[in-house]
Design a protein around this motif. Structure first.
Motif, PDB file in Angstrom:
ATOM      1  N   LEU A  33     -42.813 -18.464  12.056  1.00 49.28           N
ATOM      2  CA  LEU A  33     -42.952 -17.296  11.181  1.00 49.28           C
ATOM      3  C   LEU A  33     -42.591 -17.703   9.765  1.00 49.28           C
ATOM      4  CD1 LEU A  33     -41.278 -14.422  13.223  1.00 49.28           C
ATOM      5  CD2 LEU A  33     -43.643 -14.511  12.486  1.00 49.28           C
ATOM      6  N   ALA A  34     -43.439 -17.378   8.815  1.00 54.78           N
ATOM      7  CA  ALA A  34     -43.163 -17.655   7.408  1.00 54.78           C
ATOM      8  C   ALA A  34     -42.407 -16.461   6.827  1.00 54.78           C
ATOM      9  CB  ALA A  34     -44.460 -17.898   6.648  1.00 54.78           C
ATOM     10  N   ILE A  35     -41.114 -16.628   6.618  1.00 55.43           N
ATOM     11  CA  ILE A  35     -40.281 -15.546   6.091  1.00 55.43           C
ATOM     12  C   ILE A  35     -40.350 -15.580   4.564  1.00 55.43           C
ATOM     13  CG2 ILE A  35     -37.954 -14.591   6.016  1.00 55.43           C
ATOM     14  CD1 ILE A  35     -37.424 -16.094   8.658  1.00 55.43           C
ATOM     15  N   PRO A  36     -40.685 -14.452   3.958  1.00 53.45           N
ATOM     16  CA  PRO A  36     -40.760 -14.416   2.490  1.00 53.45           C
ATOM     17  C   PRO A  36     -39.417 -14.774   1.846  1.00 53.45           C
ATOM     18  CG  PRO A  36     -41.673 -12.410   3.450  1.00 53.45           C
ATOM     19  CD  PRO A  36     -41.016 -13.165   4.555  1.00 53.45           C
ATOM     20  N   ALA A  37     -39.480 -15.468   0.730  1.00 54.74           N
ATOM     21  CA  ALA A  37     -38.263 -15.830  -0.001  1.00 54.74           C
ATOM     22  C   ALA A  37     -37.488 -14.574  -0.368  1.00 54.74           C
ATOM     23  CB  ALA A  37     -38.626 -16.614  -1.261  1.00 54.74           C
ATOM     24  N   GLY A  38     -36.196 -14.605  -0.152  1.00 57.42           N
ATOM     25  CA  GLY A  38     -35.334 -13.487  -0.505  1.00 57.42           C
ATOM     26  C   GLY A  38     -35.322 -12.356   0.507  1.00 57.42           C
ATOM     27  N   ALA A  39     -36.068 -12.493   1.610  1.00 58.24           N
ATOM     28  CA  ALA A  39     -36.101 -11.433   2.625  1.00 58.24           C
ATOM     29  C   ALA A  39     -34.750 -11.336   3.322  1.00 58.24           C
ATOM     30  CB  ALA A  39     -37.198 -11.716   3.640  1.00 58.24           C
ATOM     31  N   ASP A  40     -34.267 -10.123   3.500  1.00 56.59           N
ATOM     32  CA  ASP A  40     -32.995  -9.895   4.182  1.00 56.59           C
ATOM     33  C   ASP A  40     -33.286  -9.556   5.640  1.00 56.59           C
ATOM     34  OD1 ASP A  40     -30.401  -9.397   4.933  1.00 56.59           O
ATOM     35  OD2 ASP A  40     -30.234  -7.524   3.814  1.00 56.59           O
ATOM     36  N   TRP A  41     -33.321 -10.566   6.502  1.00 50.83           N
ATOM     37  CA  TRP A  41     -33.661 -10.367   7.898  1.00 50.83           C
ATOM     38  C   TRP A  41     -32.443 -10.165   8.794  1.00 50.83           C
ATOM     39  CZ3 TRP A  41     -31.391 -14.179  10.701  1.00 50.83           C
ATOM     40  CH2 TRP A  41     -31.082 -15.360  10.040  1.00 50.83           C
ATOM     41  N   LYS A  42     -31.240 -10.344   8.246  1.00 51.88           N
ATOM     42  CA  LYS A  42     -30.023 -10.180   9.056  1.00 51.88           C
ATOM     43  C   LYS A  42     -29.913  -8.733   9.548  1.00 51.88           C
ATOM     44  CE  LYS A  42     -27.660 -13.901   6.784  1.00 51.88           C
ATOM     45  NZ  LYS A  42     -26.639 -14.298   5.840  1.00 51.88           N
ATOM     46  N   GLY A  43     -29.640  -8.588  10.839  1.00 55.69           N
ATOM     47  CA  GLY A  43     -29.581  -7.264  11.446  1.00 55.69           C
ATOM     48  C   GLY A  43     -30.944  -6.781  11.903  1.00 55.69           C
ATOM     49  N   GLY A  44     -31.945  -7.635  11.767  1.00 54.35           N
ATOM     50  CA  GLY A  44     -33.303  -7.266  12.133  1.00 54.35           C
ATOM     51  C   GLY A  44     -33.643  -7.632  13.570  1.00 54.35           C
TER      52      GLY A  44
END
Length: 66
Positions: A33-44
């Motif tokens: 998965l390509a996660i966008p820069a600066g994405a806050d995925w914690k808790g997701g």
């Protein structure tokens, strides 16, 4: 599908179908998965979502929350 803690989709990718585990051995696939820069995925969460009318015995193994 990768979602943030509010449920917003951050990234998604299509994966190839898995072969049926006729030998009772679990089948796996590595899907980047390509996660966008600066994405806050914690808790997701990451969810496996199928399209079409394929029967599911259980949904309990299709989602991981972190």
């Amino acid at each position: 599908v990768l979602r943030d803690r509010s449920g917003k989709v951050l990234a998604s990718v299509n994966a190839a179908p898995l072969k049926a585990p006729l030998d009772l051995t679990p089948k796996t696939e590595v899907v980047p998965l390509a996660i966008p820069a600066g994405a806050d995925w914690k808790g997701g969460s990451v969810t496996i979502e199928m399209s079409g009318k394929l029967p599911e015995i259980t949904q309990s193994n299709n989602r991981v929350q972190f």
